[in-house]
Motif scaffolding. Structure first.
Motif, short mmCIF file in Angstrom:
data_model
loop_
_atom_site.label_atom_id
_atom_site.label_comp_id
_atom_site.label_asym_id
_atom_site.label_seq_id
_atom_site.Cartn_x
_atom_site.Cartn_y
_atom_site.Cartn_z
N ASP A 11 1.23 -1.25 0.16
CA ASP A 11 -0.16 -0.12 0.14
C ASP A 11 1.05 0.78 0.40
O ASP A 11 1.75 1.36 1.33
CB ASP A 11 -0.79 0.03 1.39
CG ASP A 11 -2.00 1.17 1.19
OD1 ASP A 11 -1.86 1.92 0.05
OD2 ASP A 11 -2.84 1.16 2.76
N LEU A 12 0.38 2.21 -1.09
CA LEU A 12 2.00 3.27 -0.95
C LEU A 12 1.79 4.26 0.16
O LEU A 12 0.59 4.56 0.42
CB LEU A 12 1.35 3.97 -2.15
CG LEU A 12 2.35 5.09 -2.52
CD1 LEU A 12 3.57 4.69 -3.23
CD2 LEU A 12 1.63 5.45 -3.44
N ALA A 13 2.46 4.92 1.31
CA ALA A 13 2.75 5.88 2.03
C ALA A 13 4.11 6.56 1.02
O ALA A 13 4.47 7.06 0.23
CB ALA A 13 3.08 4.43 2.64
N GLY A 14 3.35 7.97 2.17
CA GLY A 14 4.04 8.95 2.33
C GLY A 14 5.54 8.50 2.95
O GLY A 14 5.77 7.84 3.30
N ALA A 15 5.92 9.94 3.73
CA ALA A 15 6.88 10.25 4.39
C ALA A 15 6.42 9.49 5.92
O ALA A 15 7.58 9.10 6.50
CB ALA A 15 8.07 11.39 4.40
N ASP A 16 5.95 10.11 5.91
CA ASP A 16 4.92 9.28 7.51
C ASP A 16 4.24 7.60 6.54
O ASP A 16 3.00 7.99 5.96
CB ASP A 16 3.77 9.77 7.59
CG ASP A 16 2.99 9.79 8.80
OD1 ASP A 16 2.61 8.39 9.43
OD2 ASP A 16 1.57 10.25 8.86
N PRO A 17 4.42 6.57 7.15
CA PRO A 17 3.90 5.99 6.96
C PRO A 17 2.66 5.51 7.11
O PRO A 17 1.93 4.17 6.55
CB PRO A 17 4.53 4.63 7.23
CG PRO A 17 5.62 5.48 9.24
CD PRO A 17 5.74 6.51 8.69
N ASP A 18 1.92 5.97 7.44
CA ASP A 18 0.85 6.11 8.04
C ASP A 18 -0.49 6.33 6.92
O ASP A 18 -1.63 6.30 6.91
CB ASP A 18 -0.16 6.65 9.32
CG ASP A 18 0.13 5.04 9.97
OD1 ASP A 18 0.55 4.15 10.32
OD2 ASP A 18 0.59 5.86 11.92
N ARG A 19 0.48 7.75 6.23
CA ARG A 19 -0.63 8.24 5.05
C ARG A 19 -0.44 7.61 4.01
O ARG A 19 1.16 7.59 3.20
CB ARG A 19 0.71 9.61 4.93
CG ARG A 19 -0.37 10.55 4.20
CD ARG A 19 0.48 12.10 4.03
NE ARG A 19 0.21 12.61 5.03
CZ ARG A 19 -0.32 13.49 5.73
NH1 ARG A 19 -0.87 13.60 4.76
NH2 ARG A 19 0.28 13.80 6.78
N ARG A 20 -1.61 6.63 4.52
CA ARG A 20 -2.03 6.13 2.38
C ARG A 20 -2.24 6.86 1.62
O ARG A 20 -3.63 6.83 1.77
CB ARG A 20 -2.65 4.56 2.64
CG ARG A 20 -1.09 4.15 4.37
CD ARG A 20 -0.11 3.43 4.08
NE ARG A 20 0.81 2.91 5.54
CZ ARG A 20 0.52 1.43 6.06
NH1 ARG A 20 -0.33 0.76 4.57
NH2 ARG A 20 1.09 1.14 6.79
N THR A 41 -1.74 -4.28 5.62
CA THR A 41 -1.41 -3.74 4.52
C THR A 41 0.98 -3.35 4.86
O THR A 41 0.88 -2.65 6.08
CB THR A 41 -2.28 -2.08 4.75
OG1 THR A 41 -1.92 -2.01 5.62
CG2 THR A 41 -3.23 -2.31 4.18
N ILE A 42 0.84 -3.10 3.59
CA ILE A 42 2.45 -3.22 3.96
C ILE A 42 3.11 -1.15 2.97
O ILE A 42 2.64 -1.24 2.55
CB ILE A 42 2.91 -4.18 3.34
CG1 ILE A 42 2.47 -5.76 4.43
CG2 ILE A 42 5.31 -3.65 3.80
CD1 ILE A 42 3.66 -6.68 3.34
N PRO A 43 3.50 -1.04 4.39
CA PRO A 43 3.68 0.06 3.45
C PRO A 43 4.51 0.55 2.68
O PRO A 43 5.83 -0.48 2.37
CB PRO A 43 3.74 1.45 4.72
CG PRO A 43 4.09 0.45 6.14
CD PRO A 43 3.82 -0.82 5.91
N TRP A 44 4.97 1.48 0.87
CA TRP A 44 5.38 1.32 0.04
C TRP A 44 5.21 1.85 -0.41
O TRP A 44 5.06 3.10 -0.56
CB TRP A 44 4.94 0.05 -0.92
CG TRP A 44 6.10 -0.27 -2.03
CD1 TRP A 44 6.64 -1.90 -2.18
CD2 TRP A 44 5.62 0.47 -3.46
NE1 TRP A 44 6.67 -1.06 -3.65
CE2 TRP A 44 6.57 -0.17 -3.96
CE3 TRP A 44 4.57 1.43 -3.71
CZ2 TRP A 44 6.71 0.13 -5.94
CZ3 TRP A 44 4.58 1.89 -4.99
CH2 TRP A 44 5.30 1.20 -5.79
#
Ligand code: GSH
Length: 236
Positions: A11-20, A41-44
């Motif tokens: 799952d696409l994330a920003g600098a903040d891994p919780d920002r999907r 979900t895996i931050p990517w």
């Protein structure tokens, strides 16, 4: 029916891994929730291509369902519908699937490019440092200008974007969801676009009182507020 508890989604994330913020990944997350299928979900990040190399391509969403690897949000939706047929239907039958395929194509070719032109510079600002040069280079090549130039006239160009939303506004003024009285995959496709903006940009896409905003709030509330819990740039 759950065929495998080991279900993972890149799952696409920003600098903040919780920002999907990927519009496509939101389609898939809501489709999984609709089917009541738990997922980790895996931050990517854009530049982590090797993490999803086993899918044989370089974009997310990528779903690992046990040993099965599925990518592309539409392919994932049809996979979920066909594999978990005894769960709540995403499409409402063969006719629904065909009609929603049109919505998928409209969103990919009209809605998302329209939103991108209004927010792409803000998306860039939320990226992890390691993604910023890649994103700027690839997107500036597509637009043929700098990200700042793409968004420079957005206060004006948003009017044409809003005109293009009229069919959606008219429908949602008459019925609560694409699916009628309850949401279906058509709702999740279009929602993903607005959620992309909500998670990355303060730019106001919709005019005050737009029925799309009320529909968007209804989707934010689904599945225990799954989408509402995502970090947001929009006023609450
Ligand atoms: N048709 C694909 C599109 C997926 C897609 O474009 N994902 C973007 C993130 S929103 C991506 O992974 N881009 C990788 C890149 O630009 O290198 C789908 O529906 O899943």
């Amino acid at each position: 029916m759950t065929i495998n508890a080991q279900r993972k989604l890149y799952d696409l994330a920003g600098a903040d891994p919780d920002r999907r913020f990927s519009p496509y990944c939101w389609r898939t997350r809501l489709a999984l929730a609709h089917k009541d299928l738990p997922v980790e979900t895996i931050p990517w990040r854009f530049t982590e291509k090797e993490a999803i190399a086993r899918s044989g391509q370089h974009r997310v969403p990528v779903l690992l369902d046990g040993e099965t690897v599925v990518w592309d949000s539409w392919t994932i939706a049809t996979y979920l519908e066909d594999t978990y047929g005894d769960g709540r239907s995403l499409f409402g039958g063969a006719g629904g699937r065909s009609a929603i395929f049109f919505i998928n194509n409209w969103a990919d070719s009209v809605l998302l490019p329209g939103i991108a032109r209004l927010i792409v510079v803000d998306v860039w600002a939320h990226l992890h440092d390691k993604d910023r040069a890649y994103f700027r280079e690839t997107r500036e090549k597509i637009f043929g200008m700098s990200l700042e130039q793409v968004c420079a006239d957005r206060e004006t160009s948003v009017e044409a974007f809003r005109m293009g939303l009229r069919p959606l506004q008219r429908m949602l003024a008459q019925q609560p969801f694409f699916g009628g009285s309850s949401a279906n995959y058509g709702d999740y496709i279009v929602f993903g676009g607005f959620q992309w903006a909500r998670c990355t940009s303060r730019f106001q896409l919709l005019a005050e009182g737009d029925p799309i905003a009320a529909w968007f709030e209804r989707i934010l509330d689904l599945f225990g507020g799954l989408a509402r819990a995502a970090p947001s740039e929009w006023p609450v």
